[in-house]
Motif scaffolding. Sequence first.
Motif, PDB file in Angstrom:
ATOM      1  N   LYS A 170       0.827  -1.208   0.000  1.00  0.00           N
ATOM      2  CA  LYS A 170       0.000   0.000   0.000  1.00  0.00           C
ATOM      3  C   LYS A 170       0.864   1.262   0.000  1.00  0.00           C
ATOM      4  O   LYS A 170       1.947   1.287   0.573  1.00  0.00           O
ATOM      5  CB  LYS A 170      -0.888   0.062   1.247  1.00  0.00           C
ATOM      6  N   THR A 171       0.332   2.303  -0.627  1.00  0.00           N
ATOM      7  CA  THR A 171       1.020   3.596  -0.595  1.00  0.00           C
ATOM      8  C   THR A 171       0.280   4.600   0.285  1.00  0.00           C
ATOM      9  O   THR A 171       0.864   5.589   0.689  1.00  0.00           O
ATOM     10  CB  THR A 171       1.171   4.184  -2.010  1.00  0.00           C
ATOM     11  N   GLN A 172      -1.008   4.333   0.556  1.00  0.00           N
ATOM     12  CA  GLN A 172      -1.736   5.185   1.489  1.00  0.00           C
ATOM     13  C   GLN A 172      -2.972   4.463   2.008  1.00  0.00           C
ATOM     14  O   GLN A 172      -3.481   3.551   1.379  1.00  0.00           O
ATOM     15  CB  GLN A 172      -2.122   6.517   0.871  1.00  0.00           C
ATOM     16  N   CYS A 173      -3.405   4.867   3.203  1.00  0.00           N
ATOM     17  CA  CYS A 173      -4.640   4.330   3.774  1.00  0.00           C
ATOM     18  C   CYS A 173      -5.125   5.251   4.879  1.00  0.00           C
ATOM     19  O   CYS A 173      -4.360   6.035   5.435  1.00  0.00           O
ATOM     20  CB  CYS A 173      -4.435   2.909   4.299  1.00  0.00           C
ATOM     21  N   LYS A 174      -6.420   5.170   5.166  1.00  0.00           N
ATOM     22  CA  LYS A 174      -7.011   5.903   6.283  1.00  0.00           C
ATOM     23  C   LYS A 174      -7.185   4.925   7.435  1.00  0.00           C
ATOM     24  O   LYS A 174      -7.534   3.772   7.230  1.00  0.00           O
ATOM     25  CB  LYS A 174      -8.379   6.466   5.904  1.00  0.00           C
ATOM     26  N   ILE A 175      -6.921   5.427   8.633  1.00  0.00           N
ATOM     27  CA  ILE A 175      -7.063   4.591   9.819  1.00  0.00           C
ATOM     28  C   ILE A 175      -7.614   5.452  10.950  1.00  0.00           C
ATOM     29  O   ILE A 175      -7.364   6.664  10.996  1.00  0.00           O
ATOM     30  CB  ILE A 175      -5.719   3.936  10.210  1.00  0.00           C
ATOM     31  N   GLU A 176      -8.364   4.823  11.820  1.00  0.00           N
ATOM     32  CA  GLU A 176      -8.901   5.558  12.961  1.00  0.00           C
ATOM     33  C   GLU A 176      -7.776   5.888  13.927  1.00  0.00           C
ATOM     34  O   GLU A 176      -6.893   5.076  14.187  1.00  0.00           O
ATOM     35  CB  GLU A 176      -9.979   4.731  13.660  1.00  0.00           C
ATOM     36  N   ARG A 177      -7.836   7.087  14.450  1.00  0.00           N
ATOM     37  CA  ARG A 177      -6.830   7.567  15.399  1.00  0.00           C
ATOM     38  C   ARG A 177      -6.741   6.648  16.616  1.00  0.00           C
ATOM     39  O   ARG A 177      -5.663   6.375  17.128  1.00  0.00           O
ATOM     40  CB  ARG A 177      -7.176   8.997  15.809  1.00  0.00           C
ATOM     41  N   VAL A 178      -7.887   6.144  17.055  1.00  0.00           N
ATOM     42  CA  VAL A 178      -7.950   5.276  18.232  1.00  0.00           C
ATOM     43  C   VAL A 178      -7.124   4.007  18.023  1.00  0.00           C
ATOM     44  O   VAL A 178      -6.460   3.532  18.949  1.00  0.00           O
ATOM     45  CB  VAL A 178      -9.427   4.911  18.544  1.00  0.00           C
ATOM     46  N   SER A 213     -11.006  14.590  13.083  1.00  0.00           N
ATOM     47  CA  SER A 213     -10.660  14.388  14.492  1.00  0.00           C
ATOM     48  C   SER A 213     -10.588  12.900  14.838  1.00  0.00           C
ATOM     49  O   SER A 213      -9.985  12.521  15.831  1.00  0.00           O
ATOM     50  CB  SER A 213     -11.668  15.098  15.398  1.00  0.00           C
ATOM     51  N   ASP A 214     -11.202  12.049  14.003  1.00  0.00           N
ATOM     52  CA  ASP A 214     -11.218  10.612  14.270  1.00  0.00           C
ATOM     53  C   ASP A 214     -10.328   9.801  13.337  1.00  0.00           C
ATOM     54  O   ASP A 214      -9.961   8.683  13.652  1.00  0.00           O
ATOM     55  CB  ASP A 214     -12.645  10.069  14.142  1.00  0.00           C
ATOM     56  N   GLU A 215     -10.013  10.334  12.164  1.00  0.00           N
ATOM     57  CA  GLU A 215      -9.264   9.572  11.167  1.00  0.00           C
ATOM     58  C   GLU A 215      -7.916  10.212  10.839  1.00  0.00           C
ATOM     59  O   GLU A 215      -7.762  11.421  10.886  1.00  0.00           O
ATOM     60  CB  GLU A 215     -10.059   9.458   9.860  1.00  0.00           C
TER      61      GLU A 215
END
Length: 118
Positions: free
Chosen positions: A61-69, A106-108
């Motif tokens: 992968k070169t990018q992804c979104k993830i939850e901050r938690v 604020s979450d991702e």
Amino acid sequence: MKCKICSKQVLGRSDKLFCSIKCKNYYHVNLRKSTALIVKELDTILHRNRSILLEIMGKKKTQCKIERVVLEKMKFRFKYHTHQNINSRGKIYHYVYDFAWMEFSSDEVLVVRKPLNF
């Protein structure tokens, strides 16, 4: 002028700081030791942060979104990074070597891998 280590009179050039090689070596060895302790601690945190990002991204992968938690549960320390970059839209990318993250909301968090150019 007096020696920085033993306070003996320094003879010779006017810009000399130490009276002998022994005092000079003592000063520099101790300076490196104190620096090494701090650097090792910070380097450990940076390497851990990079390992966490690598684990999330995998090798492809070169990018992804993830939850901050999720990052917080993995003990990712947002405060520590190697450098940062502000893109044309004013968004701040925080880098840990070849990985970067940006607060997406604020979450991702958006995590990206920067290609290494050697």
